[in-house]
Each structure stands twice: as structure tokens, then as C-alpha cells.
Design an enzyme around this catalytic site. Structure first.
Site, PDB file in Angstrom:
ATOM      1  N   ASN A 486      17.661  68.815 -43.895  1.00  0.00           N
ATOM      2  CA  ASN A 486      16.952  70.069 -43.512  1.00  0.00           C
ATOM      3  C   ASN A 486      15.760  70.148 -44.548  1.00  0.00           C
ATOM      4  O   ASN A 486      15.829  70.753 -45.652  1.00  0.00           O
ATOM      5  CB  ASN A 486      17.878  71.071 -43.670  1.00  0.00           C
ATOM      6  N   ASP A 487      14.442  69.779 -43.900  1.00  0.00           N
ATOM      7  CA  ASP A 487      13.228  70.055 -44.624  1.00  0.00           C
ATOM      8  C   ASP A 487      12.989  71.581 -45.334  1.00  0.00           C
ATOM      9  O   ASP A 487      12.235  71.666 -45.941  1.00  0.00           O
ATOM     10  CB  ASP A 487      12.260  69.567 -43.812  1.00  0.00           C
ATOM     11  N   CYS A 488      13.805  72.377 -44.658  1.00  0.00           N
ATOM     12  CA  CYS A 488      13.528  73.845 -45.113  1.00  0.00           C
ATOM     13  C   CYS A 488      14.423  74.459 -46.020  1.00  0.00           C
ATOM     14  O   CYS A 488      14.425  75.759 -46.287  1.00  0.00           O
ATOM     15  CB  CYS A 488      13.231  74.499 -43.796  1.00  0.00           C
ATOM     16  N   GLN A 503       7.540  72.022 -48.844  1.00  0.00           N
ATOM     17  CA  GLN A 503       8.140  70.668 -49.117  1.00  0.00           C
ATOM     18  C   GLN A 503       7.579  70.051 -50.330  1.00  0.00           C
ATOM     19  O   GLN A 503       8.125  69.357 -50.844  1.00  0.00           O
ATOM     20  CB  GLN A 503       7.906  69.915 -47.871  1.00  0.00           C
TER      21      GLN A 503
END
Ligand code: BGC
Ligand code: NOJ
Length: 814
Positions: A486-488, A503
Site C-alpha cells: 500500500n503505497d499510501c 512516497q
């Protein structure tokens, strides 16, 4: 409401109304030359790299939404009326409009006042060009005197620079026109040895290469002055905006049909032979002319098209299924496989929602994409794996992204996404399971593309695994780094400055925040690596990997379990994320799906509990949302996830990529009904009837469907480039239908709905065609197999050694 229909026999989606809720697109090309094309002929082309070698221009986020494309205008010279057969850009009312998106081609056209014009767009295999085959038919009782105008707007190669650096770019555009062929040669005079060309099969009455001359001052593509006038300006671009346009005059008798072929292509010359004559500034066209001549001939274009069709028939024939569910069949047999080719080719770089500028190929994305692609062209999967591994860092970590043209890791984004390295293990394992090609492990592969640093690929996998062991947090769980899948979820970011990248901003040391998701992934990767090590006779090593995986499993039990579900993470304060103790974001989908699919909690009931909680708290009729309750405000310590309004994207959207993890998890606990039910909720074909709500293409997956907290619940966004494609393919084929590749051969372990009487499948695997027939006799998942009539012990069908090319596998489920 629908905007078209599937034509399964032809493997096409037929759009019958041009004003779809969003552009419904297709991809042309599947090797090096690529194009995107919408149902109204919008889109653009590029060679290998959507940022660095952009051939034609596209205006993102335009009004109307979809603008810039492969536009053709038809002008009736008797009435002076003109229109676009693809509806855009003139948007005249047309009759019998259709767009047939097929496997690597699109046929778009319509009829207007008795004149039918349809264009077949495609990229021939092994060529760096696209063909537009336009057929114009006169259905009137009288003769028609028509003018056809083609148009394409060239991009000055670097798409980023092209859309920002106007002070330079308005002065550098250059073209040549020779024998009706338009050559776009901006920057060829200096360091580029490539150019684009746009050719036409018919005798041309004129041409244009300067945009303003073609459209006219203060006009747009919807009403070009040249088309209105019926006569080209024969403009030669010097600077400004080079375009390509041909004018062809066409007189058609009643009932007559004629074809005109346009070829848009990319060509490179050897540096020493750029110019002809050598000391001139004129493009050497000797090597490109035969290519152009070839494809301007209808017979050759047709043959190239037939070859493309045959290529796709072959690719898709590798795995075909016949189940009681039409949506399953259609997606597996045609569209999902097709989308997997697109995600493999593009990663997340170029779609109508990915500009081709921002992101190159993602390390984790491309590794996961292999799951849905490797069976189609294993040799390309192999090459991709080696490219990806070459961007791995000596620490075992990885650049998060790399540029496809340079194959170098992207320094702007860098690394420290702590899940990344494990996906390499998953990708390599999938490759070996498919091919049995163990030699890939011995391939020397550099770290960070550094010559001299080459080590066998196997060592890269060892370092991937070790990477996590070197980065364990206070609970013995993996540290999350910048983000995991989950990049967020940016637990070390703490950004309060507008515009900062969530990021890449890291304001915390990163020694506390841990990820239960990576823990699950580690367990899976550990088992995969152990199996590989065993095969290589590294018994002790295998033992160690299993022991580490087991230990992590225990740590998840100890510190990653909340009582009713798996916790998501620990934040920088050491507090739980995704726990009943939280006020928002109490339960997340990722650890439920991934821990269970990795086998955590299967024996002691935690898995079942986690799945029950998922169903209870996260499932909606449009799919499973990412977490609940949605974050209602921005939390400094959580990062981008809380930046989205509730119900969208990672903040409680239905992030389709992780839905199949739950499907697989359901299959692991033996619940085929639930698994297939979840599969159907996000299956785009099964959502076709609600296209007005879903809005995106009904033939491919989208990244996200708005969650229940969103005012537009059920609305899909970001179609095409998403890990959803590969994972759903893997979930339905390998886990639900249970046609699993393994290191030792094809395994048959279906977990299908109880209501299904069975299904049939054909799978080509390691050179052998398996004809599979499963019959349900009881309600369970116990399988008894016979191979060519003989009873088989267990469920792994050994690959025949005696040269047998076809075997029949029958299975009885009880
Ligand atoms: C997207 C992610 C993406 C990230 C980094 C987020 O907005 O939702 O999918 O990986 O940005 O570009
Ligand atoms: C899309 C990204 O490409 C992928 O790498 C990531 O896992 C998901 N978004 C979730 O954030």
C-alpha cells in the site's frame, strides 16, 4: 445500462454508442511499438518508452476528456459537409457507429448520409509501425465526390519536455516530405537517429505538416480550416507544432468501396548512415522505404492482420476454460489474459490515467504482473525478470521503478519500499513453475546495473529474503520503510508540507513502524524460496527459510492478531494500525487476504475468523473495500492513505488489486462459493449491465471502484493498468478452478462453487496439452484424478517424459 456488447466469437467488445461515460480504450502493439486508442480514435503512440520516445501527442485531462488522436475526416465535396467517422473530433451525429476493440486492433467507424467509413487500426507483429486501413463505401444511389484528410500531431519525443519546454520546442520542429510521405525529424539533426513517418497508399492531392495551417488560427481539431475548405495548405513545419495530414480525393460510384492505407511508424538509422547524401542534412530513407512500401499494399496489410489474429489465437489457446459462468469464461479466455499482456508491457506507465511520464516500470508491479502473463510468452517473462533483478541493490532492496528504455533504476523515487524485494521471489517462482527452466537461477545478474557486480539470480533471491531479516522492528515484524504494497500507508513520512511526495518524504528514522502485510508476504516468499532451494539440493538452506517463515508466522500470531482479524501495521509510535483499538481504520483487507493466502492461521481457525471479519466489515456488493472505517481526516502519522476523501483509492475504496487475495484466501479455507462470489462482484463483464454506474470499460479491470463511503459507490476508475489483472487471473485459474502450476508439474485442486456441476479446461503446459474435465459429485473439494484413464495418486500430474503431447485429466470432486 450498456454502451455495447461482447462478441465472444470474434473476441471483440463492440461499442455502439460513441459517447461512453469515459473513453473506452484498447492497446495496439505488444512488443516495442505501442499505441493507445479510444473508441473515438483518441490516443497516442510511442516506441518502447511512453516518456522518452513519444511519437504522437495527446492532451491529458482535456475538455472534452479524450483529445488528440488518429483522426480522419471525410468531406463531401458536393455539399461541403465534413465529419469524423470516429465521431471525435467533429462530433457530428453519425449513424451505425461502432468501435470493435479486439486483440491488438480496433475497428472504428460509422455511416453518415450514405457514406460509410471504417478504419482498422493495428500494429503488425515485429514492426515498429501502425496501420490504419480505412475503407470508404458509398451506399448512396448517386456517385460521391469525397475528400479524405488524415491527421496526426507529432510529439517532440520526450513527452515531459514536450508539454513543458515551449520556449525551445516552438523553434525545433522539422519535417521532410517526399513522395507523399511525411517524415517527422525534430532533433534528428543533432543527437537523435530516429524519426517518425506518416505515409498514405493513395495518390495525395496535398498535405500539411504545420498545425496552425491545418486547423487555422483560433480553431480546433473539430473544425480544421483545411478540411472546411477542402484543400490542403501544403504547409511545411518550421518550429511550432509539426503534424501529419494527407488529402486524398475519392470518387465513389454507387455501391463502390475503396480502401486507403495510412502507415504511421518509427524508424532508427545507424548513426554513421543518418543522412543521405552523407554530408547533407536530409534523412536517409533507404532502409525505411521498403517497410513503408510493404505495408501500403492492402495484401500485405491484410496478411499482417491475419498474422496478428493467429498470434492471439495461439496465445489465448494456452489456457481456455468452459465453466457454467459466462463472465468467468469470457474473462479467462479472452479479456483478462489480454489485459495481462497490457499490464506486462506497460506496468503502470501509460494509460489514459497514467501519463507515461510519471512512472516507469514498477518493481513490485512488474513482478506481480508475471503471475498473469508468464504462461503466454515465458521468454519475455524471463527477460523481464533479469531486467528487474538487475535494478536490485546490493542490500537486497530494490529501486521502486525503472525506465524501460534505459533499464536503469529511477533515482528520483529510489528504494526502501520494504515489500519490493520479496516480489522478485514470487515472480521467479512463478516463472519456474510455469516453465521448469531452472537455468534462470544461474544467470549472472548485476546489482544496480553495475558492471562487474554480476551474481547468479539465485543469490538475488537470497538477498531479497535476507533484506527483511536485516530490517525487523520492535515486535520482530518487518519494518515498513517508505511503504509496503500500500503505497499510501506512509508511516515514516509525517509530511505537513503541501506537494511533498508521500512516497519519498521520510521524516522519521524508520526503526519502529512495522508491517504485518510484509510479514505475510515474507511467510509466502520464505516457503517459495525454500521449495526452490530444496530442488537445488540446498537442504539446509531450505530448512532455514522454512524456519524463518515459521517464526514469522508465530510472530504474526503473537503481535499481528487483533482478536477477530489481522492487524495491519504498527505506526511510528508503536501503536496499532488496523485494530479495534483504533477509532478509524480498524480493519484492513491486505493482511486478511495475504496472511491467509500465505497459510497463516489455517490450522487454528484464525484464517476463518479473519475472512469472516472481512465479509462482515469490508464486503460490499461492488467488491471488498480496503479498510473500515474510512479515515475522515488527514493523519500526519499515516500519510497519503488519509489524504483521499473517504471511499476513494486507498482510503476505503474497493482497491481491486487486493480483492483476489481474499478470493485466494477463501479458496485456501475451502470456500469456493465465497471465492467465486467475490470474483463476480468485481468481474467487469459481470458489471456490464451497470456500465452507467461503473463507467469504465466492461472488458478490463480498473484499479479502483469507489467504496461505500463515497458518494459514487460502484464507480470504477483508472482502468487497465493495475495488478488486479494478474491477480484475478491467477485467483480464478489457479486457485478457484485450481489449475495450478507447481515446481513438479500441473496440480489440479479446484475450489469451485458448490452449485457448479463441473467445468472443462485446456491448458498447454511445458509443451503438453492437458485436457481437463472436472465433475462435481459431492459438495466438497476432495479430488480424485485419473490421467488418460489411470488413477493418479495425489493431485500433481507429472509432466510426461515419453514425448506424449496431449493428455486427458479427469477429476471427480466429492
Ligand atoms: C496511488 C498509488 C500509487 C502512489 C504512488 C497513489 O496515489 O494510489 O496507487 O502507487 O500514488 O504514485
Ligand atoms: C498502485 C501501485 O502501482 C502499486 O504498486 C501499489 O501496490 C498499489 N497502487 C497500492 O497502493
Amino acid at each position: 445500462m450498456q454502451f455495447g456488447h461482447f462478441d465472444d466469437a470474434n473476441r471483440e467488445y463492440v461499442i455502439t454508442q460513441p459517447d461512453t461515460p469515459l473513453p473506452w480504450i484498447n492497446y495496439l502493439g505488444c512488443q516495442a511499438y505501442f499505441g493507445l486508442i479510444s473508441n473515438t480514435a483518441g490516443g497516442y503512440s510511442f516506441y518502447r518508452d511512453a516518456r522518452l520516445r513519444r511519437i504522437s501527442r495527446y492532451r491529458y485531462n482535456n475538455v472534452p476528456f479524450d483529445f488528440g488522436g488518429r483522426y480522419i475526416y471525410v468531406r463531401d465535396n458536393q455539399s461541403s459537409e465534413f465529419w469524423s467517422p470516429s465521431w471525435q473530433p467533429t462530433r457530428n451525429q453519425v449513424d451505425k457507429y461502432s468501435c470493435r476493440h479486439g486483440m491488438g486492433y480496433s475497428i472504428i467507424g460509422s455511416e453518415y448520409k450514405g457514406i460509410e467509413a471504417r478504419t482498422r487500426y493495428f500494429v503488425p507483429l515485429d514492426e515498429n509501425l501502425e496501420i490504419w486501413q480505412l475503407t470508404v463505401t458509398n451506399h448512396r444511389q448517386t456517385s460521391a465526390s469525397l475528400s479524405i484528410f488524415s491527421s496526426i500531431e507529432f510529439c517532440l519525443w520526450d513527452a515531459q519536455d514536450d508539454s513543458t519546454n515551449f520556449q525551445r520546442n516552438f523553434s525545433i520542429g522539422q519535417v521532410e516530405i517526399e513522395d507523399g510521405v511525411i517524415y517527422h525529424k525534430t532533433e534528428y539533426r543533432e543527437r537523435r537517429d530516429h524519426f517518425a513517418y506518416f505515409a498514405c497508399s493513395a495518390k495525395t492531392a496535398g498535405f500539411d505538416t504545420q498545425r496552425e495551417s491545418f486547423v487555422g488560427p483560433y480553431r480546433g481539431w473539430d473544425k480544421p480550416a483545411v478540411v472546411e475548405r477542402g484543400e490542403s495548405a501544403n504547409s511545411v513545419a518550421h518550429g511550432w507544432a509539426p503534424i501529419g495530414s494527407h488529402h486524398v480525393k475519392l470518387d465513389l460510384k454507387p455501391g463502390e468501396s475503396q480502401q486507403i492505407i495510412f502507415v504511421l511508424g518509427y524508424h532508427e538509422n545507424p548513426v554513421a548512415e543518418k543522412f543521405d547524401p552523407p554530408d547533407s542534412q536530409t534523412v536517409n530513407k533507404k532502409t525505411v522505404k521498403p517497410v513503408i512500401a510493404k505495408y501500403l499494399k492492402a495484401a500485405n496489410a491484410d496478411a499482417a492482420f491475419d498474422r496478428l489474429r493467429a498470434y492471439w489465437d495461439e496465445l489465448l489457446s494456452i489456457c481456455q476454460v468452459e465453466t457454467p459462468d459466462i463472465h468467468t469464461n469470457r474473462m479467462v479466455n479472452i479479456w483478462n489474459a489480454y489485459q495481462c499482456m497490457a499490464t506486462f508491457n506497460m506496468s503502470r506507465s501509460a494509460s489514459f490515467y497514467e501519463s507515461g511520464i510519471g512512472r516507469g516500470l514498477g518493481f513490485r508491479d512488474s513482478n506481480q504482473d508475471l503471475l498473469g502473463f508468464v504462461h503466454m510468452v515465458p521468454s519475455r517473462a524471463r527477460e523481464r525478470i533479469l531486467d528487474l533483478a538487475s535494478t536490485q541493490l546490493p542490500t537486497g532492496g530494490a529501486y521502486h521503478q525503472y525506465q524501460p528504455l534505459t533499464k536503469r533504476g529511477n533515482n528520483d523515487v529510489g528504494g526502501n519500499f520494504n515489500d519490493d524485494p520479496h516480489w522478485l521471489i514470487i515472480g521467479v517462482s512463478a516463472y519456474i513453475k510455469e516453465t521448469g527452466d531452472w537455468s534462470i537461477l544461474d544467470e549472472p545478474v548485476p546489482y544496480d546495473n553495475e558492471p562487474g557486480s554480476e551474481k547468479p539470480l539465485y543469490e538475488h533471491l537470497q538477498r531479497s529474503f535476507q533484506y527483511t531479516l536485516d530490517r525487523l522492528g520492535p515486535h520482530g515484524l518487518p519494518l515498513i520503510g517508505r511503504a509496503d504494497w500500500n503505497d499510501c500507508l506512509n508511516l515514516n513520512c509525517f509530511s505537513d508540507t503541501p506537494g511533498q511526495s508521500f512516497q519519498t518524504t521520510t521524516n522519521k528514522e524508520g526503526k519502529t513502524a512495522e508491517s504485518v502485510f510484509i510479514a505475510g508476504l515474507f511467510v509466502l516468499a520464505g516457503q517459495e524460496l525454500a521449495a526452490i532451494a530444496e530442488h537445488r539440493c540446498h537442504k539446509d538452506e531450505a530448512k532455514r527459510y522454512r524456519a524463518e517463515a515459521k517464526k514469522m508466522d508465530e510472530t504474526i500470531h503473537q503481535h499481528g492478531w487483533d482478536g477477530e482479524w489481522f492487524i495491519r501495521a504498527y505506526d511510528d509510535f508503536g501503536k496499532k494500525v488496523g485494530s479495534s483499538e483504533c477509532t478509524e481504520g480498524k480493519i484492513f483487507i491486505e493482511p486478511q487476504g495475504f496472511c491467509v493466502l500465505a497459510g497463516v492461521g489455517l490450522e487454528d481457525g484464525l484464517a476463518q475468523k479473519a475472512l469472516d471479519s472481512t465479509r462482515k466489515h469490508l464486503a460490499t456488493k461492488h467488491g471488498i473495500v480496503l479498510q473500515q472505517p474510512a479515515y475522515s481526516r488527514y493523519y500526519l502519522h499515516l500519510g497519503e492513505i488519509s489524504s483521499y476523501p473517504p471511499g476513494y483509492k486507498e482510503n476505503a475504496g474497493i482497491f481491486c488489486h487486493n480483492n483476489p487475495w481474499v478470493m485466494i484466501a477463501e479458496a485456501k479455507v475451502g470456500n469456493g462459493d465465497n471465492a467465486h462470489d467475490y470474483y463476480s462482484r468485481i468481474n467487469p463483464s459481470a458489471r456490464e449491465a451497470i456500465s452507467d454506474l461503473h463507467r469504465c470499460e466492461p472488458y478490463v479491470y480498473s484499479q479502483m471502484i469507489a467504496g461505500k463511503d463515497a458518494p459514487t459507490h460502484g464507480e470504477a476508475k483508472n482502468s487497465w493498468l493495475t495488478g488486479t489483472a494478474a491477480w484475478n487471473y491467477y485467483a480464478i485459474v489457479q486457485q478457484i478452478l485450481g489449475i495450478q502450476t507447481s515446481l513438479d508439474g500441473l496440480q489440479i485442486a479446484p475450489v469451485i462453487p458448490t452449485s457448479w456441476k463441473g467445468f472443462k479446461a485446456t491448458r498447454k503446459y511445458r509443451g503438453v496439452t492437458y485436457r481437463i474435465e472436472i465433475e462435481r459429485q459431492g459438495k466438497g473439494n476432495k479430488i480424485a484424478l485419473t490421467v488418460d484413464g489411470k488413477k493418479l495418486e495425489g493431485n500433481t500430474v507429472p509432466v510426461p517424459v515419453n514425448g506424449t503431447k496431449e493428455i486427458s485429466v479427469r477429476g471427480i470432486l466429492s
